[in-house]
Design a protein around this motif. Structure first.
Motif, PDB file in Angstrom:
ATOM      1  N   GLY A  41      -8.998   7.157   8.255  1.00  0.00           N
ATOM      2  CA  GLY A  41      -8.690   8.020   7.209  1.00  0.00           C
ATOM      3  C   GLY A  41      -7.188   8.269   6.973  1.00  0.00           C
ATOM      4  O   GLY A  41      -6.944   9.305   6.730  1.00  0.00           O
ATOM      5  N   PHE A  42      -6.566   7.163   7.150  1.00  0.00           N
ATOM      6  CA  PHE A  42      -5.159   7.182   6.831  1.00  0.00           C
ATOM      7  C   PHE A  42      -4.802   7.234   5.570  1.00  0.00           C
ATOM      8  O   PHE A  42      -5.515   6.638   4.695  1.00  0.00           O
ATOM      9  CB  PHE A  42      -4.621   6.006   7.702  1.00  0.00           C
ATOM     10  CG  PHE A  42      -4.637   6.154   9.203  1.00  0.00           C
ATOM     11  CD1 PHE A  42      -4.147   6.966  10.057  1.00  0.00           C
ATOM     12  CD2 PHE A  42      -5.528   5.238   9.768  1.00  0.00           C
ATOM     13  CE1 PHE A  42      -4.604   7.037  11.627  1.00  0.00           C
ATOM     14  CE2 PHE A  42      -5.934   5.133  11.100  1.00  0.00           C
ATOM     15  CZ  PHE A  42      -5.346   6.322  11.998  1.00  0.00           C
ATOM     16  N   SER A  43      -3.438   7.483   5.182  1.00  0.00           N
ATOM     17  CA  SER A  43      -3.068   7.542   3.856  1.00  0.00           C
ATOM     18  C   SER A  43      -3.114   6.074   3.494  1.00  0.00           C
ATOM     19  O   SER A  43      -2.660   5.269   4.368  1.00  0.00           O
ATOM     20  CB  SER A  43      -1.796   8.264   3.592  1.00  0.00           C
ATOM     21  OG  SER A  43      -0.704   7.572   4.329  1.00  0.00           O
ATOM     22  N   PRO A  44      -2.993   5.815   1.919  1.00  0.00           N
ATOM     23  CA  PRO A  44      -2.678   4.606   1.426  1.00  0.00           C
ATOM     24  C   PRO A  44      -1.565   3.864   1.777  1.00  0.00           C
ATOM     25  O   PRO A  44      -1.361   2.625   2.183  1.00  0.00           O
ATOM     26  CB  PRO A  44      -2.962   4.697   0.018  1.00  0.00           C
ATOM     27  CG  PRO A  44      -3.901   6.040  -0.162  1.00  0.00           C
ATOM     28  CD  PRO A  44      -3.440   7.083   0.884  1.00  0.00           C
ATOM     29  N   GLU A  45      -0.371   4.925   1.900  1.00  0.00           N
ATOM     30  CA  GLU A  45       0.794   4.355   2.129  1.00  0.00           C
ATOM     31  C   GLU A  45       0.989   3.749   3.845  1.00  0.00           C
ATOM     32  O   GLU A  45       1.485   2.833   3.991  1.00  0.00           O
ATOM     33  CB  GLU A  45       1.971   5.571   1.906  1.00  0.00           C
ATOM     34  CG  GLU A  45       2.012   5.964   0.659  1.00  0.00           C
ATOM     35  CD  GLU A  45       1.076   7.022   0.038  1.00  0.00           C
ATOM     36  OE1 GLU A  45       0.574   7.623   0.894  1.00  0.00           O
ATOM     37  OE2 GLU A  45       0.740   7.038  -1.026  1.00  0.00           O
ATOM     38  N   ILE A  46       0.217   4.712   4.568  1.00  0.00           N
ATOM     39  CA  ILE A  46       0.408   4.069   5.898  1.00  0.00           C
ATOM     40  C   ILE A  46      -0.559   2.867   5.872  1.00  0.00           C
ATOM     41  O   ILE A  46       0.066   1.781   6.708  1.00  0.00           O
ATOM     42  CB  ILE A  46      -0.388   5.224   6.923  1.00  0.00           C
ATOM     43  CG1 ILE A  46       0.576   6.299   7.066  1.00  0.00           C
ATOM     44  CG2 ILE A  46      -0.636   4.580   8.274  1.00  0.00           C
ATOM     45  CD1 ILE A  46       1.887   6.288   7.581  1.00  0.00           C
ATOM     46  N   ALA A  47      -1.737   2.746   5.382  1.00  0.00           N
ATOM     47  CA  ALA A  47      -2.337   1.706   5.286  1.00  0.00           C
ATOM     48  C   ALA A  47      -1.541   0.248   4.930  1.00  0.00           C
ATOM     49  O   ALA A  47      -1.608  -0.609   5.449  1.00  0.00           O
ATOM     50  CB  ALA A  47      -3.572   1.541   4.512  1.00  0.00           C
ATOM     51  N   ALA A  48      -0.791   0.644   3.729  1.00  0.00           N
ATOM     52  CA  ALA A  48      -0.185  -0.376   3.430  1.00  0.00           C
ATOM     53  C   ALA A  48       0.989  -0.962   4.286  1.00  0.00           C
ATOM     54  O   ALA A  48       1.088  -2.185   4.425  1.00  0.00           O
ATOM     55  CB  ALA A  48       0.509  -0.236   1.909  1.00  0.00           C
ATOM     56  N   ARG A  49       1.486  -0.215   5.004  1.00  0.00           N
ATOM     57  CA  ARG A  49       2.528  -0.494   5.804  1.00  0.00           C
ATOM     58  C   ARG A  49       1.915  -1.117   7.240  1.00  0.00           C
ATOM     59  O   ARG A  49       2.442  -2.238   7.636  1.00  0.00           O
ATOM     60  CB  ARG A  49       3.428   0.766   6.509  1.00  0.00           C
ATOM     61  CG  ARG A  49       4.311   1.269   5.380  1.00  0.00           C
ATOM     62  CD  ARG A  49       4.734   2.657   5.830  1.00  0.00           C
ATOM     63  NE  ARG A  49       5.786   2.675   6.827  1.00  0.00           N
ATOM     64  CZ  ARG A  49       6.228   3.586   7.520  1.00  0.00           C
ATOM     65  NH1 ARG A  49       5.779   4.927   6.883  1.00  0.00           N
ATOM     66  NH2 ARG A  49       6.895   3.547   8.579  1.00  0.00           N
TER      67      ARG A  49
END
Length: 170
Positions: A41-49
């Motif tokens: 349930g992490f943010s899309p920005e964290i997932a992208a990194r």
């Protein structure tokens, strides 16, 4: 490589998931951003990194995963529609899906080989109800109706010819 503190937990979860089985970039993004999971349930920005780190380390490679998926689908002798569905379900990019389908494959010959793996297919091909069952089986495997009926007709004709050869020998 120094990992920022906010990426340590998501990266740990992502690596654990990749160790279980190969994922596409799309599947990993969906996994990391899924709010229904207690562990993600992490943010899309964290997932992208995190995905960028995994790609850099070679843990996420859509081309490698695509080759493995296509080999598995080819081994099961699936038709083009089923291959497209399976690759889309795995969240491959549309370009990868179309590249997999652009390969030179004789789907008619593949449908013939598929029918040979069906127990009792030759007997089923001899009557209309059996041909309908075989057509349904081919449709679920991803072949269009024209290819299905052509393959069934070739199987039926092959059986008829082998039956007539048998009768000639007796």
């Amino acid at each position: 490589m120094e990992i920022p503190q906010e990426l340590k937990l998501p990266l740990q979860r992502a690596v654990a998931r990749v160790e279980y089985s190969d994922l596409t970039v799309g599947e990993m993004e969906k996994y990391l951003t899924d709010p229904r999971r207690a562990s993600t349930g992490f943010s899309p920005e964290i997932a992208a990194r995190v995905i960028a780190i995994l790609r850099e380390q070679g843990l996420l490679d859509d081309k490698r995963t695509l080759r493995a998926a296509v080999r598995r689908l080819d081994a099961r002798m699936f038709g083009p529609r089923r291959i497209r569905e399976e690759l889309r379900r795995r969240l491959f990019s549309p370009a990868y899906v179309e590249a997999a389908l652009a390969r030179k494959i004789d789907y008619d010959a593949r449908a013939d080989r598929f029918l040979k793996t069906v127990p009792g297919a030759a007997v089923l091909a001899s009557d209309p109800a059996g041909r309908k069952k075989l057509a349904g089986r081919l449709a679920r495997a991803g072949y269009d109706s024209a290819s299905s009926f052509s393959a069934i007709e070739r199987l039926r004709r092959g059986r008829d010819e082998s039956d007539s050869d048998w009768e000639d020998q007796t």
